[in-house]
Scaffold this active site. Structure first.
Site, PDB file in Angstrom:
ATOM      1  N   GLU A 136      16.547 -17.143  -8.745  1.00 18.13           N
ATOM      2  CA  GLU A 136      16.108 -15.801  -9.103  1.00 18.13           C
ATOM      3  C   GLU A 136      15.542 -15.759 -10.515  1.00 18.13           C
ATOM      4  O   GLU A 136      14.556 -15.062 -10.785  1.00 18.13           O
ATOM      5  CB  GLU A 136      17.278 -14.820  -8.970  1.00 18.13           C
ATOM      6  CG  GLU A 136      16.974 -13.396  -9.389  1.00 18.13           C
ATOM      7  CD  GLU A 136      15.869 -12.728  -8.584  1.00 18.13           C
ATOM      8  OE1 GLU A 136      15.386 -11.666  -9.027  1.00 18.13           O
ATOM      9  OE2 GLU A 136      15.479 -13.261  -7.522  1.00 18.13           O
ATOM     10  N   LYS A 191       5.720  -3.921  -4.371  1.00 17.02           N
ATOM     11  CA  LYS A 191       7.155  -3.729  -4.269  1.00 17.02           C
ATOM     12  C   LYS A 191       7.680  -3.875  -2.849  1.00 17.02           C
ATOM     13  O   LYS A 191       8.638  -4.584  -2.593  1.00 17.02           O
ATOM     14  CB  LYS A 191       7.512  -2.333  -4.814  1.00 17.02           C
ATOM     15  CG  LYS A 191       9.010  -2.049  -4.867  1.00 17.02           C
ATOM     16  CD  LYS A 191       9.701  -2.891  -5.897  1.00 17.02           C
ATOM     17  CE  LYS A 191      11.149  -2.502  -6.095  1.00 17.02           C
ATOM     18  NZ  LYS A 191      11.826  -3.450  -7.002  1.00 17.02           N
ATOM     19  N   LYS A 234      11.742 -14.436 -11.382  1.00 12.24           N
ATOM     20  CA  LYS A 234      11.409 -13.382 -12.348  1.00 12.24           C
ATOM     21  C   LYS A 234      10.390 -13.876 -13.361  1.00 12.24           C
ATOM     22  O   LYS A 234       9.449 -13.171 -13.712  1.00 12.24           O
ATOM     23  CB  LYS A 234      12.672 -12.896 -13.066  1.00 12.24           C
ATOM     24  CG  LYS A 234      13.523 -11.957 -12.275  1.00 12.24           C
ATOM     25  CD  LYS A 234      12.799 -10.652 -11.999  1.00 12.24           C
ATOM     26  CE  LYS A 234      13.286 -10.044 -10.707  1.00 12.24           C
ATOM     27  NZ  LYS A 234      12.870 -10.730  -9.489  1.00 12.24           N
ATOM     28  N   CYS A 270       0.833  -1.202   0.000  1.00  7.88           N
ATOM     29  CA  CYS A 270       0.000   0.000   0.000  1.00  7.88           C
ATOM     30  C   CYS A 270       0.869   1.255   0.000  1.00  7.88           C
ATOM     31  O   CYS A 270       2.023   1.242   0.394  1.00  7.88           O
ATOM     32  CB  CYS A 270      -0.960   0.050   1.183  1.00  7.88           C
ATOM     33  SG  CYS A 270      -2.065  -1.356   1.328  1.00  7.88           S
ATOM     34  N   HIS A 313      16.489 -35.701  -8.549  1.00 10.24           N
ATOM     35  CA  HIS A 313      15.899 -36.230  -7.314  1.00 10.24           C
ATOM     36  C   HIS A 313      14.428 -35.828  -7.185  1.00 10.24           C
ATOM     37  O   HIS A 313      13.977 -35.416  -6.119  1.00 10.24           O
ATOM     38  CB  HIS A 313      16.694 -35.755  -6.099  1.00 10.24           C
ATOM     39  CG  HIS A 313      18.098 -36.265  -6.058  1.00 10.24           C
ATOM     40  ND1 HIS A 313      18.400 -37.593  -5.847  1.00 10.24           N
ATOM     41  CD2 HIS A 313      19.284 -35.621  -6.235  1.00 10.24           C
ATOM     42  CE1 HIS A 313      19.713 -37.757  -5.883  1.00 10.24           C
ATOM     43  NE2 HIS A 313      20.272 -36.573  -6.123  1.00 10.24           N
ATOM     44  N   ARG A 356       3.617   0.090  -5.002  1.00 12.05           N
ATOM     45  CA  ARG A 356       3.380  -0.467  -3.668  1.00 12.05           C
ATOM     46  C   ARG A 356       2.024  -1.164  -3.577  1.00 12.05           C
ATOM     47  O   ARG A 356       1.732  -1.843  -2.578  1.00 12.05           O
ATOM     48  CB  ARG A 356       3.457   0.636  -2.613  1.00 12.05           C
ATOM     49  CG  ARG A 356       4.822   1.268  -2.478  1.00 12.05           C
ATOM     50  CD  ARG A 356       4.799   2.358  -1.424  1.00 12.05           C
ATOM     51  NE  ARG A 356       4.580   1.789  -0.096  1.00 12.05           N
ATOM     52  CZ  ARG A 356       5.552   1.487   0.751  1.00 12.05           C
ATOM     53  NH1 ARG A 356       6.815   1.682   0.412  1.00 12.05           N
ATOM     54  NH2 ARG A 356       5.279   0.993   1.936  1.00 12.05           N
ATOM     55  N   TRP A 416      -2.905  -2.496  -1.629  1.00 10.55           N
ATOM     56  CA  TRP A 416      -2.601  -3.905  -1.862  1.00 10.55           C
ATOM     57  C   TRP A 416      -3.447  -4.679  -0.856  1.00 10.55           C
ATOM     58  O   TRP A 416      -3.257  -4.567   0.347  1.00 10.55           O
ATOM     59  CB  TRP A 416      -1.121  -4.184  -1.656  1.00 10.55           C
ATOM     60  CG  TRP A 416      -0.716  -5.583  -2.003  1.00 10.55           C
ATOM     61  CD1 TRP A 416      -0.377  -6.057  -3.245  1.00 10.55           C
ATOM     62  CD2 TRP A 416      -0.597  -6.694  -1.096  1.00 10.55           C
ATOM     63  NE1 TRP A 416      -0.062  -7.397  -3.163  1.00 10.55           N
ATOM     64  CE2 TRP A 416      -0.193  -7.808  -1.869  1.00 10.55           C
ATOM     65  CE3 TRP A 416      -0.806  -6.854   0.259  1.00 10.55           C
ATOM     66  CZ2 TRP A 416       0.026  -9.064  -1.303  1.00 10.55           C
ATOM     67  CZ3 TRP A 416      -0.602  -8.103   0.829  1.00 10.55           C
ATOM     68  CH2 TRP A 416      -0.186  -9.198   0.053  1.00 10.55           C
ATOM     69  N   ASN A 418      -1.610   1.900   6.182  1.00  5.01           N
ATOM     70  CA  ASN A 418      -0.807   0.766   5.718  1.00  5.01           C
ATOM     71  C   ASN A 418      -0.542  -0.141   6.910  1.00  5.01           C
ATOM     72  O   ASN A 418      -0.388   0.337   8.035  1.00  5.01           O
ATOM     73  CB  ASN A 418       0.548   1.219   5.169  1.00  5.01           C
ATOM     74  CG  ASN A 418       0.426   1.962   3.869  1.00  5.01           C
ATOM     75  OD1 ASN A 418      -0.639   2.004   3.266  1.00  5.01           O
ATOM     76  ND2 ASN A 418       1.523   2.566   3.440  1.00  5.01           N
ATOM     77  N   GLY A 419      -0.402  -1.434   6.664  1.00  2.00           N
ATOM     78  CA  GLY A 419      -0.096  -2.366   7.734  1.00  2.00           C
ATOM     79  C   GLY A 419      -1.294  -3.230   8.067  1.00  2.00           C
ATOM     80  O   GLY A 419      -2.244  -3.350   7.290  1.00  2.00           O
ATOM     81  N   GLU A 473       6.994 -14.083 -11.599  1.00  2.00           N
ATOM     82  CA  GLU A 473       6.445 -12.784 -11.201  1.00  2.00           C
ATOM     83  C   GLU A 473       5.757 -12.058 -12.346  1.00  2.00           C
ATOM     84  O   GLU A 473       4.670 -11.504 -12.170  1.00  2.00           O
ATOM     85  CB  GLU A 473       7.568 -11.890 -10.656  1.00  2.00           C
ATOM     86  CG  GLU A 473       8.012 -12.214  -9.252  1.00  2.00           C
ATOM     87  CD  GLU A 473       9.124 -11.299  -8.797  1.00  2.00           C
ATOM     88  OE1 GLU A 473       9.104 -10.886  -7.627  1.00  2.00           O
ATOM     89  OE2 GLU A 473      10.023 -10.989  -9.602  1.00  2.00           O
TER      90      GLU A 473
END
Length: 596
Positions: A470, A591, A474, A2, A493, A28, A74, A100-101, A477
């Site tokens: 990573e 973000k 990506k 947010c 395995h 955000r 968000w 926010n939170g 995402e």
């Protein structure tokens, strides 16, 4: 998560500032957005969707007033709807609030308020705050006293801002969720992050946990929980407003991928000397580690931390890496001799901050490795090392990951007390080599070949293993396609059962002792008809085993993975681009993750 923006001024620019701020904070959260303008009455406008949907719904006459707050959401409590969008008001519309939170005791507060006759219109935890304020106002409390009384009843993490009709003041408070104040010439600002108002001012004050702010056209006053005025330091942000723009690129992500050479130069500047083969990090001059190192991080930063821990172990320093959300000091050997390093791009990541605070409580030395000057991590840790990547707007991290890798390589040299001259030379050469990858990459053609694939696998050994993780992250995402990363030896395995002709395997094969083993893994997937894309600094050797090759220069076994990652970033970007995805604002993500 947010984004909050607030502004108060006499220049008639409240509406423009709030909308510009929301656009600057949309990384955000972008499930919904809204604004509240305080004039003789409150004008609240909010809409599900991105900021553009809010703008389209605003009155043609514009937004007046001298004070206002805005929010881009968000979702946590309740889906993205007009009703759940912020700001929220009380029954009498005597106050508007953004938050926010997470308010952990909101259910108890809501039940008590409903029993007292308050009616709620949303599913959010935030809506309890304006009703608590309304209750305090009914007892004769002033707006500021009512705001403080409401905040005193909250449990959890929060950054809160409120406006009242007939007032040109914005009230704010924070606890474990960031708020920064901006000092302008014609007015004053508050926001979750600097990009919200960097176009207007570069002078900032960072609000600390437990502090309150009173912002009006005449100035900013910061107080503690008891109401005593707190002296604050004004800092100057070194960003140019254009740094937070797209600069002609279609997406922030592509711009930030291409900014990596400059980001690495900034990270290395005045820290690495080829002449005497040393790494000198001035801000860590007082750091005297005597024991093991423990990294705590999340997401992309966790992959960087895995890379850094391996770097440290190679330098003879005991190092472990933990997901911050799984870090428990009561179950680990953590003491005064332990150095706990929090790797966090924003410096506000809730899980990482929780881990660092736990480490502080047991007496460990803490170090923040972050991109954000003045962030919570930078202020609360014993030491801080900045990666200097500059503003990163796209939700998918790119240049901050590369800068973290390089910063961690330098940190390893510092903690080990020695740096091979060859490493210094290779670090200094790295920005130009990244530029070479950007100039010569054929990632777009590879993306065209495999955009229709069912899933994507990424494998690598040693320093390439975190890069494989990573690369998969990506791809997940921004393309919304299934992707997984593995240490190459683990493929046989279990995961090999998923490999087939619609599952391209991206294999990092760079010049180290494990390259021949990774080639063996390539042959295993080829035997299952899976196409192979090799990311390698030895195309003449490796190319014969691959369907496609993404070539990188050789930077030695420890740094070549930095270059390999650039190729994987580009592949993910071009696949997402061809699929028409929302690259800078991938669904369900934000973000800065400021909730646990």
């Amino acid at each position: 998560m947010c984004g909050i923006i607030g502004y108060t001024g006499t220049d008639g620019a409240v509406g423009d500032v709030l909308l510009t701020g929301l656009e600057g904070l949309e990384y955000r959260g972008y499930d919904s957005a809204g604004v509240a303008i305080a004039d003789e009455s409150l004008a609240v406008h909010k809409r599900e969707g991105e900021v553009a949907a809010l703008e389209a719904a605003l009155p043609d006459t514009g937004l007046g007033g001298t004070a206002g707050i805005g929010h881009t959401r968000w979702s946590t409590h309740g889906p993205p709807t007009d009703a759940n969008a912020h700001p929220h008001t009380d029954c009498a519309e005597s106050v508007a609030v953004v938050h926010n939170g997470i308010i952990e005791n909101y259910q108890t507060l809501r039940a008590d308020l409903e029993a007292g006759g308050h009616e709620f219109t949303s599913e959010t935890d935030t809506e309890v705050i304006p009703h608590l304020i309304e209750t305090a106002l009914a007892t004769g409390a002033s707006p500021e006293a009512a705001f403080r009384e409401a905040v005193s009843q909250l449990e959890g993490s929060y950054a809160v801002a409120a406006v009242f009709p007939g007032s040109e003041t914005v009230y704010a408070a924070r606890h474990e969720s960031p708020l920064v104040l901006g000092i302008g010439d014609d007015g004053h600002y508050l926001a979750s992050d600097v990009p919200a108002f960097i176009e207007y001012t570069d002078r900032v004050v960072y609000l600390e946990d437990g502090q309150f702010a009173r912002v009006n056209p005449s100035g900013i006053v910061v107080t503690d929980a008891q109401g005593a005025v707190v002296e604050t330091a004004v800092e100057q942000i070194a960003w140019d407003p254009e740094d937070a723009g797209k600069a002609g690129y279609d997406h922030y992500m592509l711009k930030e991928i291409n900014e990596q050479p400059q980001a690495l130069r900034q990270c290395l500047r005045e820290r690495v000397s080829e002449l005497d083969g040393t790494v000198t990090i001035d801000e860590l001059a007082a750091l005297e580690p005597t024991g093991p190192v423990q990294f705590v991080a999340c997401g992309t930063s966790y992959h960087a931390a895995l890379y850094g821990a391996r770097f440290l172990r190679a330098q003879g320093v005991p190092a472990q890496c933990f997901l911050a959300s799984e870090y428990t000091v009561d179950q680990l050997p953590v003491g005064e001799e332990t150095l706990v390093v929090g790797v966090t791009q924003s410096g506000e990541t809730a899980d990482t901050m929780s881990a660092l605070r736990a480490a502080n409580r047991v007496g460990a030395t803490t170090l923040a490795l972050t991109n954000t000057v003045g962030s919570s991590a930078a202020r609360e840790c014993d030491h801080v090392m900045y990666i200097r990547a500059g503003p990163e707007i796209s939700v998918a991290a790119t240049k901050t990951f590369a800068s973290q890798q390089v910063a961690l390589a330098m940190l390893a040299a510092t903690l080990a007390g020695e740096t091979p001259t060859a490493l210094c030379e290779r670090l200094r050469a790295l920005p130009d080599q990244v530029q070479q990858v950007l100039d010569m990459s054929n990632a777009r053609a590879v993306a065209e070949a495999y955009e229709a694939s069912d899933a994507y696998f990424f494998i690598g050994r040693g320093y390439n293993a975190p890069v494989a993780l990573e690369g998969a992250l990506k791809m997940k995402e921004i393309t919304y396609k299934h992707a997984e990363g593995f240490a190459a030896g683990e493929l046989k395995h279990g995961p090999l059962a998923l490999v087939g002709e619609q599952t391209p395997v991206f294999a990092m094969v760079t010049g180290d002792a494990s390259a021949s083993k990774t080639l063996g893994n390539i042959k295993e997937v080829e035997a299952r008809d899976a196409p192979v894309v090799a990311v390698t600094d030895s195309p003449a050797v490796v190319g014969q085993y691959a369907d496609h090759v993404l070539e990188v220069p050789s930077a030695g076994p420890r740094l070549t993975p930095v270059l390999a990652n650039v190729q994987l970033q580009l592949v993910a970007y071009w696949v997402a681009n061809r699929l028409g995805r929302s690259i800078d604002k991938p669904r369900n993500l934000a973000k800065s993750v400021t909730v646990e």
